[in-house]
Design a protein around this motif. Structure first.
Motif, PDB file in Angstrom:
ATOM      1  N   VAL A   1       4.231  -1.292  -7.170  1.00 46.05           N
ATOM      2  CA  VAL A   1       5.626  -1.103  -6.778  1.00 46.05           C
ATOM      3  C   VAL A   1       6.280  -0.055  -7.686  1.00 46.05           C
ATOM      4  O   VAL A   1       7.161   0.692  -7.264  1.00 46.05           O
ATOM      5  CB  VAL A   1       6.395  -2.448  -6.852  1.00 46.05           C
TER       6      VAL A   1
ATOM      7  N   GLU B   1      -0.691  -4.965  -5.908  1.00 51.47           N
ATOM      8  CA  GLU B   1       0.521  -4.655  -5.147  1.00 51.47           C
ATOM      9  C   GLU B   1       1.779  -4.813  -6.001  1.00 51.47           C
ATOM     10  O   GLU B   1       2.703  -4.007  -5.911  1.00 51.47           O
ATOM     11  CB  GLU B   1       0.592  -5.522  -3.899  1.00 51.47           C
TER      12      GLU B   1
ATOM     13  N   ARG C   1      -0.101   6.573  -4.399  1.00 49.73           N
ATOM     14  CA  ARG C   1       0.908   6.411  -3.354  1.00 49.73           C
ATOM     15  C   ARG C   1       1.165   7.795  -2.776  1.00 49.73           C
ATOM     16  O   ARG C   1       1.530   8.711  -3.499  1.00 49.73           O
ATOM     17  CB  ARG C   1       2.185   5.809  -3.937  1.00 49.73           C
ATOM     18  N   ASN C   2       0.942   7.938  -1.456  1.00 50.21           N
ATOM     19  CA  ASN C   2       1.168   9.253  -0.850  1.00 50.21           C
ATOM     20  C   ASN C   2       2.673   9.510  -0.708  1.00 50.21           C
ATOM     21  O   ASN C   2       3.501   8.641  -0.997  1.00 50.21           O
ATOM     22  CB  ASN C   2       0.406   9.397   0.478  1.00 50.21           C
ATOM     23  N   LEU C   3       3.020  10.683  -0.267  1.00 48.71           N
ATOM     24  CA  LEU C   3       4.432  11.061  -0.174  1.00 48.71           C
ATOM     25  C   LEU C   3       5.207  10.220   0.827  1.00 48.71           C
ATOM     26  O   LEU C   3       6.432  10.110   0.738  1.00 48.71           O
ATOM     27  CB  LEU C   3       4.564  12.548   0.145  1.00 48.71           C
ATOM     28  N   ASP C   4       4.506   9.612   1.787  1.00 48.05           N
ATOM     29  CA  ASP C   4       5.158   8.707   2.741  1.00 48.05           C
ATOM     30  C   ASP C   4       5.331   7.303   2.170  1.00 48.05           C
ATOM     31  O   ASP C   4       5.926   6.441   2.810  1.00 48.05           O
ATOM     32  CB  ASP C   4       4.336   8.609   4.037  1.00 48.05           C
ATOM     33  N   GLY C   5       4.782   7.064   0.975  1.00 49.19           N
ATOM     34  CA  GLY C   5       4.927   5.768   0.329  1.00 49.19           C
ATOM     35  C   GLY C   5       3.784   4.807   0.562  1.00 49.19           C
ATOM     36  O   GLY C   5       3.812   3.683   0.061  1.00 49.19           O
ATOM     37  N   ASP C   6       2.756   5.233   1.314  1.00 49.12           N
ATOM     38  CA  ASP C   6       1.618   4.348   1.577  1.00 49.12           C
ATOM     39  C   ASP C   6       0.736   4.245   0.332  1.00 49.12           C
ATOM     40  O   ASP C   6       0.458   5.247  -0.336  1.00 49.12           O
ATOM     41  CB  ASP C   6       0.782   4.872   2.749  1.00 49.12           C
ATOM     42  N   LEU C   7       0.274   3.043   0.050  1.00 52.99           N
ATOM     43  CA  LEU C   7      -0.532   2.768  -1.133  1.00 52.99           C
ATOM     44  C   LEU C   7      -2.016   2.824  -0.790  1.00 52.99           C
ATOM     45  O   LEU C   7      -2.457   2.287   0.223  1.00 52.99           O
ATOM     46  CB  LEU C   7      -0.189   1.385  -1.685  1.00 52.99           C
TER      47      LEU C   7
ATOM     48  N   GLU D   1       5.590   5.916  -8.108  1.00 51.86           N
ATOM     49  CA  GLU D   1       6.389   6.824  -7.290  1.00 51.86           C
ATOM     50  C   GLU D   1       5.527   7.463  -6.200  1.00 51.86           C
ATOM     51  O   GLU D   1       4.324   7.664  -6.392  1.00 51.86           O
ATOM     52  CB  GLU D   1       6.980   7.939  -8.164  1.00 51.86           C
ATOM     53  N   PRO D   2       6.129   7.820  -5.060  1.00 47.98           N
ATOM     54  CA  PRO D   2       5.386   8.550  -4.029  1.00 47.98           C
ATOM     55  C   PRO D   2       4.795   9.841  -4.600  1.00 47.98           C
ATOM     56  O   PRO D   2       5.442  10.551  -5.366  1.00 47.98           O
ATOM     57  CB  PRO D   2       6.438   8.853  -2.966  1.00 47.98           C
TER      58      PRO D   2
END
Length: 140
Positions: free
Chosen positions: A89, A85, A48-54, A92-93
């Motif tokens: 959840v 998915e 998960r990148n820092l923007d929250g994208d998986l 963490e980013p």
């Protein structure tokens, strides 16, 4: 008695430092497989990148198989997109993890005998190793 093709299966979400497990973790996994303690059925890497994208990466899509050569993954695709998915959840980013689907090979015969005798597992709970060790250390 019918022997089960697979014993009980567990799905693990393992986080680690960096973007992939190191050679020590890979070696420990390989040891469990060679000792026939587990059978690795499926393996997926997620981050998960820092923007929250998986981001999801299947083992077959890795050029060097993430330092896990010669793994015989028995049931690629067993962990579906919905499973990934749901598990991710918890990620963490900025974090990376591996989703492992493992058969508890050591329990396959026991599960067959239990079912043949009309028995079943009524309840099961896994207590993580750090919790067990902390409780036992505190009790000393």
């Amino acid at each position: 008695m019918v022997e089960f093709a697979y014993g009980p299966v567990e799905v693990l979400l393992l986080t680690f430092d960096g973007d992939r497990p190191g050679p020590a973790l890979s070696g420990a996994l390989r040891d469990l497989i060679e000792e026939k303690t587990i059978t690795l059925l499926d393996l997926i890497f997620v981050s998960r990148n820092l923007d929250g994208d998986l981001r999801t990466i299947e083992v077959d899509d890795l050029p060097d198989k993430a330092q896990l050569p010669d793994l015989d993954l028995r049931e690629l695709g067993l962990a579906g997109l919905d499973d990934v998915e749901e598990l991710a959840v918890r990620l963490e980013p900025g974090a990376s993890a591996a989703i492992l689907v493992v058969e508890l090979t050591w329990a396959r015969h026991f599960a067959s005998v239990l079912a043949a005798s009309g028995g079943s597992v009524l309840y099961q709970e896994r207590i993580p190793a750090p919790v067990v060790n902390a409780v036992l250390e505190a009790a000393r």
